[in-house]
Design an enzyme around this catalytic site. Sequence first.
Site, PDB file in Angstrom:
ATOM      1  N   SER A   1      29.944  13.506  78.323  1.00 10.90           N
ATOM      2  CA  SER A   1      31.015  14.238  77.663  1.00 10.90           C
ATOM      3  C   SER A   1      31.164  13.759  76.235  1.00 10.90           C
ATOM      4  O   SER A   1      30.847  12.609  75.906  1.00 10.90           O
ATOM      5  CB  SER A   1      32.341  14.024  78.403  1.00 10.90           C
TER       6      SER A   1
ATOM      7  N   TYR B   1      39.099   8.609  82.117  1.00 17.18           N
ATOM      8  CA  TYR B   1      37.997   9.568  81.981  1.00 17.18           C
ATOM      9  C   TYR B   1      37.075   9.178  80.830  1.00 17.18           C
ATOM     10  O   TYR B   1      35.847   9.137  80.979  1.00 17.18           O
ATOM     11  CB  TYR B   1      38.569  10.969  81.752  1.00 17.18           C
TER      12      TYR B   1
END
Length: 691
Positions: free
Chosen positions: A568, A581
């Site tokens: 990501s 995250y």
Amino acid sequence: MSTRISDHTSQTAHAVSDLVARSNRLGADPRVTNYAGGNTSAKGSEIDPVTGELVDLLWVKGSGGDLGTLTEKNLAVLRLDRLRALAGVYPGVEREDEMVAAFDFCLHGKGGAAPSIDTAMHGLVDAPHVDHLHPDAGIAIATSADGEALTTEIFGDTVVWVPWRRPGFQLGLDIAAIKAANPQAIGCILGGHGITSWGATSAEAEARSLQIIRTAEEFIAARTAERSEHPFGAERPGFGALPEAERRAKAAALAPVIRGLASTDSPQLGHYTDSDVVLDFVSRERLAELGALGTSCPDHFLRTKVSPLVVDLPADASVDETVARLTELHAEYRDRYQAYYDRHATSDSPAIRGADPAIVLVPGVGMFSYGRNKQTARVAGEFYVNAINVMRGAEAISTYAPIEESQKFRIEYWALEEAKLQRMPRPKTLATRVALVTGAGSGIGRAIAERLAAEGACVVVADRNVEGAREVAEALGGDDVAVAVGGDVTSAHDVAAMVDAAALAFGGVDLVVNNAGLSISKPLLDTTEADWDLQHDVMAKGSFLVARESARAMIAQKMGGDIIYIASKNGVFAGPNNVAYGATKADQAHQVRLLAAELGEHQIRVNGINPDGVVRGSGIFAGGWGAKRAEVYGVEEQDLGAFYAQRTLLKREVLPENVAAAVLALTGPDLSHTTGLHIPVDSGVAAAFLR
């Protein structure tokens, strides 16, 4: 005129529909014929649209078709007068291959399939309906040492023996002459090959085909019951089938190794079979002897090669012992196959197509079969099961005596067969590759699975939601393209099961996409220890487990491979309220670098993709992450994708298929020398530029 055309159009449609229905029924029963084996035909008349006169036609299954799935478009349509006139220009058996090209000058109308080598048989035999089939029981008689005498004993004069001849124009002339000389006959046994029957109607031809097959089956069953011992000899102590769980675990461990060996000359896909028929055969005393004789029916050995590789170790041999022996046996097999080619090749023979086995038999475990795609690998295994049934039947009633090796070579390296191979479509980009995609039941994972399958890969669709995974796998095309497996990437047991599923379904694994994930969006002080552990278990630990087990299989295969991490932009960008995250994505990003450095010596490339803002179709966003991120940014949840797009340089929303395209770019041939790379797929987020 219009009435005549209408009447004959109706009659033609009826004849063709009857032929297709008959073919489908015959092709649906593996006792009757094997996949893509045999052919059927019908004769009739139609108004020639040019002359307005009746013309006699032949409708016959075309080259490469399958009876079980035959449709009208798979039929070749030829003018019967022109086809039969070819007998007057036939140059003799030494030049009979030239006749196949001549069939094109007999075609009627446009479209339809290319005529096959067996077209002459159907056109020259004087009967309105003809079936040529490859039933196990019929081939058992055809490959018996005293097949001609057995044919008379079993059928009297209603079925006639035809000595072995390679399929072609001369065989059609032979059968036509035999039928003419035996008006009482309903069909014939073709030595070393199969059966042919005929009838005045479609129903009669079908009934006669089944009559021949059932009569042969009953005779073989009766003779088998009279025997005091098994046709394959006694079961060898220690060579019996392992218990199912142990058998399949050993098969999964061996499959990547065997696939790598079978792919020495060109990449292959695999299929595993542990049916009772196979497990019984590999347990018997005569396994090596009968295996060495090879198959006989041309359709069989074109798929299976002339003989299998047979492992000569007991069932309880360890995986390491079996691998060591397989390596030795594979080298010996290649030497034997090269010698076989050298013995029979002539100056105009096609080049050797590879010396690796298509069938590998392992006592206690089963059979591994190989081909250029999953369907071919599966069908090769099915054909060898047919061959086992043929050998059992022949040994029960006589002695198994397949056609001579030189005749097998003439068919395997037939110029016509080579031409058929050359006409095959060019393989897709990822043909012969096996992909394992985690989290593939929805969103990005599903898009990746769909793109990889579209480019020719076989896909293992892995997801905690096994129903979602099954839906995706079925949509991709079923078992010859994709299989579903449920599992949790945080469980080493489940991850090992995913890789085993790839090995048992397709032979191994070449391309792995670490996509499974979840997102917990909280500020630091609200992030619990459980939040942190769950986030890292799924993506950091889960990616590690998947990479480790996949790399183990890839190293065993010795075929290289690709491992892709769907990381990501948050791995390099400090987003708000995102500590768990973002930290685990950074962990994944560094795993890419570490594993690229470690696995390069095995030709395993490890790369990553950094998406951002993939909202549409995302299981993560639909599961609550979207609502929380929308709250953080002060927008409505349904507007989140557009919001993300507006903060990018390109002002474009990122979709799952954009990520899938990046996976293809990294695993296709164009970036073959790239490893350790992260590709942003975020429409341009300057703060996440890689440095």
